[in-house]
Write an enzyme that holds these catalytic residues in place. Structure first.
Site, PDB file in Angstrom:
ATOM      1  N   MET A   1       0.848  -1.173   0.000  1.00  0.00           N
ATOM      2  CA  MET A   1       0.000   0.000   0.000  1.00  0.00           C
ATOM      3  C   MET A   1       0.885   1.223   0.000  1.00  0.00           C
ATOM      4  O   MET A   1       1.868   1.278   0.732  1.00  0.00           O
ATOM      5  CB  MET A   1      -0.852  -0.010   1.254  1.00  0.00           C
ATOM      6  CG  MET A   1      -2.157   0.675   1.070  1.00  0.00           C
ATOM      7  SD  MET A   1      -3.146  -0.243  -0.101  1.00  0.00           S
ATOM      8  CE  MET A   1      -3.191  -1.839   0.663  1.00  0.00           C
ATOM      9  N   LEU A 172      -3.540  -3.695   8.876  1.00  0.00           N
ATOM     10  CA  LEU A 172      -3.936  -2.409   8.327  1.00  0.00           C
ATOM     11  C   LEU A 172      -3.344  -2.213   6.940  1.00  0.00           C
ATOM     12  O   LEU A 172      -2.154  -2.478   6.731  1.00  0.00           O
ATOM     13  CB  LEU A 172      -3.457  -1.281   9.249  1.00  0.00           C
ATOM     14  CG  LEU A 172      -3.497   0.145   8.685  1.00  0.00           C
ATOM     15  CD1 LEU A 172      -4.929   0.571   8.393  1.00  0.00           C
ATOM     16  CD2 LEU A 172      -2.829   1.122   9.657  1.00  0.00           C
ATOM     17  N   SER A 173      -4.159  -1.753   5.998  1.00  0.00           N
ATOM     18  CA  SER A 173      -3.706  -1.345   4.672  1.00  0.00           C
ATOM     19  C   SER A 173      -3.003  -2.512   3.967  1.00  0.00           C
ATOM     20  O   SER A 173      -3.626  -3.532   3.708  1.00  0.00           O
ATOM     21  CB  SER A 173      -2.799  -0.117   4.805  1.00  0.00           C
ATOM     22  OG  SER A 173      -2.556   0.482   3.560  1.00  0.00           O
ATOM     23  N   ALA A 174      -1.696  -2.383   3.684  1.00  0.00           N
ATOM     24  CA  ALA A 174      -0.983  -3.507   3.077  1.00  0.00           C
ATOM     25  C   ALA A 174      -1.000  -4.706   4.011  1.00  0.00           C
ATOM     26  O   ALA A 174      -1.078  -5.860   3.568  1.00  0.00           O
ATOM     27  CB  ALA A 174       0.454  -3.116   2.754  1.00  0.00           C
TER      28      ALA A 174
END
Length: 509
Positions: A1, A172-174
């Site tokens: 990300m 979270l995210s990536a």
């Protein structure tokens, strides 16, 4: 990300215009060096390296590490054997220490008793220190970062004597994208997951294709999304992990369409359709849509936070339902870790329990039994209008006071109960820890009384239990034994002809 400034919001599920994508790639390329410098500066400000947070320790040797990850862990003092394990994956430009200090997971590890594993990637793996959720050499079963994370899980389960049937992963995210990949790759390892501002499992197979997932829709059907999970571990037919999805409606780094696609993917895997079983309003402008399995228990939960951008939802404060510290990519809205932990049952309730705000009743006790009844009592909960009583995970009644007599039971049979406080709006809070008792008398059929200790998988294979929806149930009594796998073990006592009851205490095999 890539945590860089995002393009303006799209007003449809279509991909941006090619010229817009080209411009965005140019901006991203120009900012790459700046972001790397910023990450270095932030690390210097933190001043103590990746293990700075109190209590977080590094494990330098945990087994096979083909993904070149670092392992950090935390366990509260006096952690008993059989406790769960939660794996938490940081986002791009973050570290294990940063995630540990800000996400709120330490609070609930201390409160409810479980171990934390925090894998950490770095710039040697990805220029922005992102987990490689888009690289088949790193995010598929038995390979790269995914294999390294599972090595960490094995090490932690052995080190702490943890319950291998209660291992969960969040990110979270990536880290969220890698979480979805891990759930698809290893449904035999992870009982549940939480994807925070992340992406569907196996959405992209190259870094070039990753932006197409982040900023647009691949326009796949739920079945096509589900096929990506099924192809990640061919031959696996369940049980599947229970999945929580967290998404801000104003996230322009990972567009909200990803949450819809995650919902489509995991409801298809569970075979339960894409129409919510229920919806509920929660603090922080959050809407919860719940998708129940065939037994009526939440299998997939979608939390949409109105107006929130890209990051992890936290809610600093001292309340039980509050957690974390706000900052870059830690957004003050609602404590996602609290609701996720309760969804998994880490608070001692049944997994997928209620989502009201009242705490679990304490002191649940069986005060007496007959051959057909069991009397229960518990401590009052402030703010409770009533209490729901559950037998074996199924609601059997309610009470306005703190006592209840369950009737219509079978003689000589073991049962378990939990209780949840219900507020004035009718929302049930966390369920209590379970209490078990056996009714008096003999079971039906005058069985041999012989005991059998084995995994749930083996009990089913031996004909003493059956499975439905990924769970094992004792034949005759139909008691829920938990997940149908080789990791959960019970002792069954034969009290009648093909009639078995759970007898984990007071029955020698």
């Amino acid at each position: 990300m890539h945590p860089h400034p995002a393009p303006p919001p799209a007003h449809s599920r279509t991909r941006p215009h090619p010229r817009a994508r080209s411009a965005r790639r140019a901006v991203a390329s120009a900012l790459l060096g700046v972001l790397a410098l910023l990450a270095a500066c932030l690390s210097a400000v933190a001043g103590a390296g990746p293990a700075a947070a109190a209590g977080l320790t590094q494990v330098t040797s945990f087994g096979s590490n083909p993904g070149n990850l670092a392992m950090y862990e935390y366990a509260p003092a006096g952690l008993p054997a059989g406790a769960p394990v939660v794996v938490a994956l940081h986002g791009c430009g973050q570290s294990a220490s940063d995630y540990f200090a800000n996400s709120g997971w330490q609070k609930y590890a201390d409160l409810w008793g479980f171990a934390l594993v925090l894998p950490q990637t770095g710039s040697a793996n990805n220029s922005l220190s992102c987990f490689s959720w888009f690289d088949p050499a790193k995010d598929t079963r038995g390979k790269g970062e995914a294999a390294s994370v599972v090595s960490m899980v094995s090490h932690a389960v052995t080190q702490y004597g943890s319950d291998s049937g209660r291992v969960y992963v969040t990110g979270l995210s990536a880290g969220g994208g890698m979480t979805a990949d891990l759930l698809a790759d290893y449904p035999d390892v992870f009982a549940g997951g939480s994807v925070d501002s992340g992406l569907p499992a196996q959405c992209a197979t190259s870094q070039t294709a990753a932006s197409g997932c982040q900023y647009g829709s691949l326009n796949l059907t739920p079945a096509q999304w589900g096929d990506k999970v099924r192809a990640s571990n061919p031959g696996w037919t369940g049980p599947w992990p229970r999945v929580a999805i967290w998404q801000g409606s104003s996230d322009y780094t990972v567009y909200p369409v990803n949450a819809t696609e995650l919902r489509d993917q995991w409801t298809d895997v569970w075979g339960i359709g894409q129409t919510a079983s229920s919806t509920q309003s929660l603090p922080g402008g959050t809407t919860l849509a719940t998708y129940n399995d065939s037994s009526g228990r939440p299998a997939v939960e979608l939390y949409t936070i109105s107006g929130m951008g890209h990051g992890l939802a936290v809610d600093p404060g001292s309340g039980t339902e509050q957690c974390g510290a706000s900052g870059a990519y830690y957004l003050d809205t609602i404590c996602s870790s609290y609701y996720t932990a309760r969804f998994w049952g880490l608070d001692g309730s049944d997994p997928g329990g209620g989502t009201g705000t009242l705490p679990a009743p304490a002191g649940l006790t069986v005060t007496g039994t007959t051959d057909t009844t069991a009397s229960l009592s518990w401590s009052a909960v402030s703010g409770a209008a009533s209490y729901d009583v559950y037998r074996g995970g199924t609601k059997v009644g309610s009470a306005t006071g703190t006592t209840y007599t369950d009737s219509g039971l079978t003689a000589g049979t073991a049962y378990s109960w939990t209780v949840a406080a219900v507020d004035s709006a009718g929302a049930a809070g966390s369920r209590s820890a379970a209490v078990t008792a056996t009714t008096t008398g003999s079971g039906p059929g005058g069985g041999s009384g012989q005991c059998f200790t084995a995994s749930n998988y083996s009990q089913v294979a031996a004909g003493r239990a059956h499975q439905s929806g990924g769970y094992a149930y004792a034949n005759g009594s139909n008691q829920n034994m938990g997940l149908w796998n080789v990791f959960v073990t019970h002792t069954l006592r034969e009290t009648g002809d093909n009639y078995y009851v759970i007898a984990d205490s007071g029955c020698t095999a």
